[in-house]
Design an enzyme around this catalytic site. Structure first.
Site, short mmCIF file in Angstrom:
data_model
loop_
_atom_site.label_atom_id
_atom_site.label_comp_id
_atom_site.label_asym_id
_atom_site.label_seq_id
_atom_site.Cartn_x
_atom_site.Cartn_y
_atom_site.Cartn_z
N ASN A 29 0.87 -1.18 0.00
CA ASN A 29 0.00 0.00 0.00
C ASN A 29 0.90 1.23 0.00
O ASN A 29 1.55 1.53 1.00
CB ASN A 29 -0.88 -0.03 1.27
CG ASN A 29 -1.68 1.23 1.46
OD1 ASN A 29 -1.81 2.04 0.54
ND2 ASN A 29 -2.22 1.42 2.65
N GLY A 66 2.99 1.94 10.70
CA GLY A 66 3.98 3.01 10.56
C GLY A 66 4.75 3.33 11.82
O GLY A 66 5.44 4.34 11.89
N GLU A 102 -6.61 4.39 8.21
CA GLU A 102 -6.42 5.83 7.93
C GLU A 102 -7.68 6.42 7.30
O GLU A 102 -8.00 7.59 7.51
CB GLU A 102 -5.18 6.03 7.04
CG GLU A 102 -3.90 5.79 7.84
CD GLU A 102 -2.70 5.34 7.03
OE1 GLU A 102 -2.72 5.46 5.78
OE2 GLU A 102 -1.73 4.86 7.65
N SER A 141 3.74 -2.48 10.19
CA SER A 141 5.19 -2.51 10.37
C SER A 141 5.84 -3.83 9.95
O SER A 141 6.79 -4.29 10.59
CB SER A 141 5.57 -2.16 11.82
OG SER A 141 5.22 -0.82 12.09
N LYS A 169 -0.03 4.24 -0.17
CA LYS A 169 -0.71 5.39 0.45
C LYS A 169 -0.56 6.62 -0.45
O LYS A 169 -0.52 6.47 -1.66
CB LYS A 169 -0.16 5.65 1.86
CG LYS A 169 -0.08 4.38 2.70
CD LYS A 169 0.15 4.68 4.14
CE LYS A 169 0.38 3.38 4.89
NZ LYS A 169 0.29 3.52 6.31
N HIS A 184 -9.30 0.88 5.23
CA HIS A 184 -8.00 1.08 5.89
C HIS A 184 -8.20 2.00 7.09
O HIS A 184 -9.02 2.92 7.05
CB HIS A 184 -7.00 1.71 4.90
CG HIS A 184 -5.60 1.69 5.43
ND1 HIS A 184 -5.15 2.62 6.34
CD2 HIS A 184 -4.56 0.85 5.19
CE1 HIS A 184 -3.88 2.34 6.64
NE2 HIS A 184 -3.51 1.28 5.96
N GLU A 207 -4.99 -5.28 10.75
CA GLU A 207 -3.96 -4.26 10.89
C GLU A 207 -4.17 -3.49 12.20
O GLU A 207 -4.98 -2.56 12.24
CB GLU A 207 -4.04 -3.26 9.74
CG GLU A 207 -3.80 -3.86 8.37
CD GLU A 207 -3.18 -2.83 7.44
OE1 GLU A 207 -2.08 -3.09 6.96
OE2 GLU A 207 -3.78 -1.78 7.22
C1 PEP Z 1 -0.54 0.01 6.15
O1 PEP Z 1 -0.70 1.21 6.10
O2 PEP Z 1 -1.41 -0.74 5.68
C2 PEP Z 1 0.66 -0.50 6.80
C3 PEP Z 1 0.66 -1.74 7.18
O3 PEP Z 1 1.69 0.38 6.98
P1 PEP Z 1 3.15 0.04 7.56
O4 PEP Z 1 3.61 -1.24 6.92
O5 PEP Z 1 4.00 1.21 7.15
O6 PEP Z 1 3.01 -0.10 9.02
#
Ligand code: PEP
Length: 261
Positions: free
Chosen positions: A19, A180, A106, A220, A21, A104, A174
């Protein structure tokens, strides 16, 4: 689009999804191409998906090998109309996408998306012939107050409709606090959550459908922890944010995934 995958082998076949973003200008397409070229050897074993910003879906699709799927990061529930700034599932499909992420964290946080609105986006994705990656996850305060499984259950129940199948739907767990941040749950915690989600999928959709729907872990995922996370039972792949922006990191995660199965 990539190879056809039957419902029965989905649960065994890992999916590594990236992703991007709101990152990526045309100059970033070379990372996508490097991922495509560098992952040819993994194609027989893995499914790969890149979700760039909507502006790059068409170009990325045109520049990648067929073994890499391309997806959007969200879609509107309507097919078309007076919704300035929005992108419909049909538009993503028209641009060459085969998948779309919905729900997601976000989007849930920044745009107030409820599980009900996520479900309407899921329905839109299916209407357009897209495979939806439905994200669910608890916040840190929900985890710290022991609400994780309850929150996930509610999000899972509310975000899916009754006709989902492994052919059109993937679920991504998630934890919001892991996105992040460089923090990840312990493998025991991931195993507990994924087993619980698997149980809920089986309860609602029956043994075959419930087992076949892929459950990704996201938050992460890095080259250094991918092998450990992907080896957890009922983890059928990863949704990768930051580490999907750099071909070398994403490919290292893909390699770790190949060595897991
Ligand atoms: C995400 O935004 O779906 C995600 C998993 O981000 P990150 O791997 O940077 O934690």
């Amino acid at each position: 689009m990539g190879h056809e995958v039957g419902e029965n082998d989905l649960a065994q076949r890992l999916l590594i999804a990236g992703n991007w973003k709101m990152n990526g200008l045309a100059s970033h397409l070379n990372e996508g191409r490097a991922i495509s070229e560098g992952s040819r050897a993994f194609a027989p074993q893995l499914d790969l998906l890149l979700c760039p910003p909507a502006t790059l879906v068409r170009t990325l699709r045109d520049q990648l090998d067929d073994h890499v799927f391309v997806g959007g990061q969200t879609c509107h529930h309507a097919e078309k109309g007076a919704h300035t700034g929005e992108v419909s599932a049909e538009m993503l499909r028209d641009a060459g996408a085969s998948h779309v992420i919905v729900g997601h964290s976000e989007r849930r946080a920044d745009h107030g998306e409820s599980s009900e609105s996520v479900r309407s986006k899921l329905t839109a994705a299916h209407r357009a012939g897209l495979i939806a990656v439905v994200c669910i996850g608890e916040t840190l305060s929900e985890r710290e107050t022991g609400k994780t499984l309850g929150v996930l259950e509610t999000q899972l129940a509310g975000s899916l409709h009754d006709d989902v199948s492994a052919d059109d739907t993937i679920v991504a767990y998630e934890p919001v606090w892991a996105i992040g941040t460089g923090k990840t749950p312990s493998t025991d915690d991931v195993a507990q959550v994924h087993a619980h989600l698997r149980g809920k999928l089986i309860e609602r959709f029956g043994e075959d459908r419930g087992r076949a729907i892929r459950l990704l872990y996201g938050g992460s995922v890095q080259p250094a922890n991918a092998a450990t996370l992907l080896a957890v039972p009922d983890v059928d792949g990863a949704l990768v944010g930051g580490a999907s922006l750099k071909a070398s990191d994403f490919l290292a995660i893909c390699e770790a995934a190949c060595n897991c199965r």
